[in-house]
Design a protein around this motif. Structure first.
Motif, mmCIF file in Angstrom:
data_model
loop_
_atom_site.group_PDB
_atom_site.id
_atom_site.type_symbol
_atom_site.label_atom_id
_atom_site.label_comp_id
_atom_site.label_asym_id
_atom_site.label_seq_id
_atom_site.Cartn_x
_atom_site.Cartn_y
_atom_site.Cartn_z
ATOM 1 N N ASN A 215 21.913 56.186 -54.882
ATOM 2 C CA ASN A 215 22.372 54.799 -54.197
ATOM 3 C C ASN A 215 21.325 54.261 -53.328
ATOM 4 N N VAL A 216 20.245 54.361 -53.882
ATOM 5 C CA VAL A 216 18.905 53.850 -53.209
ATOM 6 C C VAL A 216 18.296 52.651 -54.001
ATOM 7 N N MET A 217 18.374 53.077 -55.303
ATOM 8 C CA MET A 217 17.602 51.926 -56.088
ATOM 9 C C MET A 217 18.515 50.884 -56.533
ATOM 10 N N ASP A 223 11.783 46.470 -62.560
ATOM 11 C CA ASP A 223 10.478 46.779 -62.650
ATOM 12 C C ASP A 223 10.220 47.827 -61.689
ATOM 13 N N THR A 224 10.549 47.631 -60.587
ATOM 14 C CA THR A 224 10.513 48.559 -59.320
ATOM 15 C C THR A 224 11.017 49.618 -59.420
ATOM 16 N N LYS A 225 12.311 49.598 -59.914
ATOM 17 C CA LYS A 225 13.047 50.736 -60.272
ATOM 18 C C LYS A 225 12.294 51.783 -61.255
ATOM 19 N N ILE A 226 11.952 51.302 -62.399
ATOM 20 C CA ILE A 226 11.310 52.303 -63.361
ATOM 21 C C ILE A 226 9.821 52.662 -62.977
ATOM 22 N N GLY A 245 22.401 57.624 -58.292
ATOM 23 C CA GLY A 245 23.785 57.513 -57.872
ATOM 24 C C GLY A 245 24.467 57.138 -59.278
ATOM 25 N N HIS A 246 25.979 57.431 -59.317
ATOM 26 C CA HIS A 246 26.875 57.107 -60.487
ATOM 27 C C HIS A 246 26.705 55.410 -60.785
ATOM 28 N N ALA A 247 26.567 54.729 -59.751
ATOM 29 C CA ALA A 247 26.649 53.405 -60.056
ATOM 30 C C ALA A 247 25.248 52.926 -60.525
ATOM 31 N N GLU A 248 24.206 53.735 -60.768
ATOM 32 C CA GLU A 248 22.855 53.350 -61.247
ATOM 33 C C GLU A 248 22.582 53.830 -62.338
#
Length: 268
Positions: A215-217, A223-226, A245-248
């Motif tokens: 639950n940070v990303m 692009d930043t995430k990958i 996180g389960h929402a990610e």
């Protein structure tokens, strides 16, 4: 109320993305709503003035800004499937195959400490009296010194610990005079708290058995995430895990991690 102009909004979005990876491109109302009154109280008349003060690298101001724009909502045993996986899969495998008896875990974006302390409790409870035979390190990082100060203090409300097993509450906490709960020294000893910006290079002297970045990303663009996920991959031991996180989600065609189950990935 101080208004946010179009040019100030663009400058704010670019600055936060470049320096902290936070994507505010669809958060204009949030920026104006959460910062306007504070800027006015500081005697400033524009967002440009405020951003100029931030750019002078005032750490206290930067911490306050990040706290205002991100939500540090967490509690013990949040998304408990991760902790069950740790107990039922990761730790038995480590116990069986880890000959040097070292366990290295990173809680990235640990906020006020509930996640790393939960990890410490699960690990301590699993190993019980043999924990002393292991070198167990839980590195907990966040971009905000404010939340890390609370984490180091280790005092929480009854509401925050309500999802923990009763045995954990009794064994790992002391009730304070004002009805709160203090994490015990035997749990605190496992956890090391430090400020870290996920946009910075990850220098891992010892690679990690498990990395949690949950639950940070949600604050980052694709692009930043990958880019961050790929840095995590390099910092993970072969056979180690990343939990998000389960929402990610992770774009599987852009990462070498293998999907294990929802929000759990493995480095083969």
């Amino acid at each position: 109320m101080v208004k946010l102009t179009d040019s100030e909004f663009l400058e704010f979005v670019q600055y936060m993305h470049k320096n902290y990876g936070i994507d505010l491109s669809k958060k204009r109302i949030l920026i104006e709503g959460r910062l306007s009154n504070m800027i006015e109280r500081k005697g400033m008349s524009s967002f440009s003035q405020y951003l100029d003060s931030i750019k002078r690298n005032n750490k206290e101001e930067i911490t306050m800004l990040i706290n205002k724009l991100t939500t540090n909502y967490t509690y013990f045993y949040r998304e408990e499937n991760h902790f069950k996986f740790l107990r039922e899969t990761v730790l038995p495998n480590e116990e069986k195959n880890n000959k040097i008896k070292t366990l290295n875990i990173w809680s990235a974006g640990c906020s006020s400490g509930e996640e790393p302390y939960t990890l410490a409790m699960v690990v301590d409870d699993y190993f019980k009296y043999s924990a002393g035979q292991w070198r167990i390190q839980i590195h907990a990082t966040d971009i905000s010194e404010n939340v890390l100060s609370k984490a180091r203090e280790g005092i929480y409300s009854e509401e925050s610990i309500k999802n923990l097993p009763e045995s954990y509450k009794k064994r790992y906490f002391t009730k304070t005079n004002d009805g709160k709960y203090q994490v015990s020294p035997e749990i605190k000893k496992y956890v090391d708290f430090k400020v870290f910006n996920l946009m910075d290079p990850i220098v891992a002297r010892n690679k990690y058995d498990v990395i949690l970045c949950r639950n940070v990303m949600i604050y980052f663009n694709a692009d930043t995430k990958i880019n961050i996920v790929n840095k995590f991959y390099e910092a993970t031991k072969t056979g180690g895990y990343l939990m998000i996180g389960h929402a990610e989600t992770i774009q599987r065609n852009k990462s070498e991690y293998l999907y294990v189950s929802p929000a759990i990935y493995k480095k083969e």
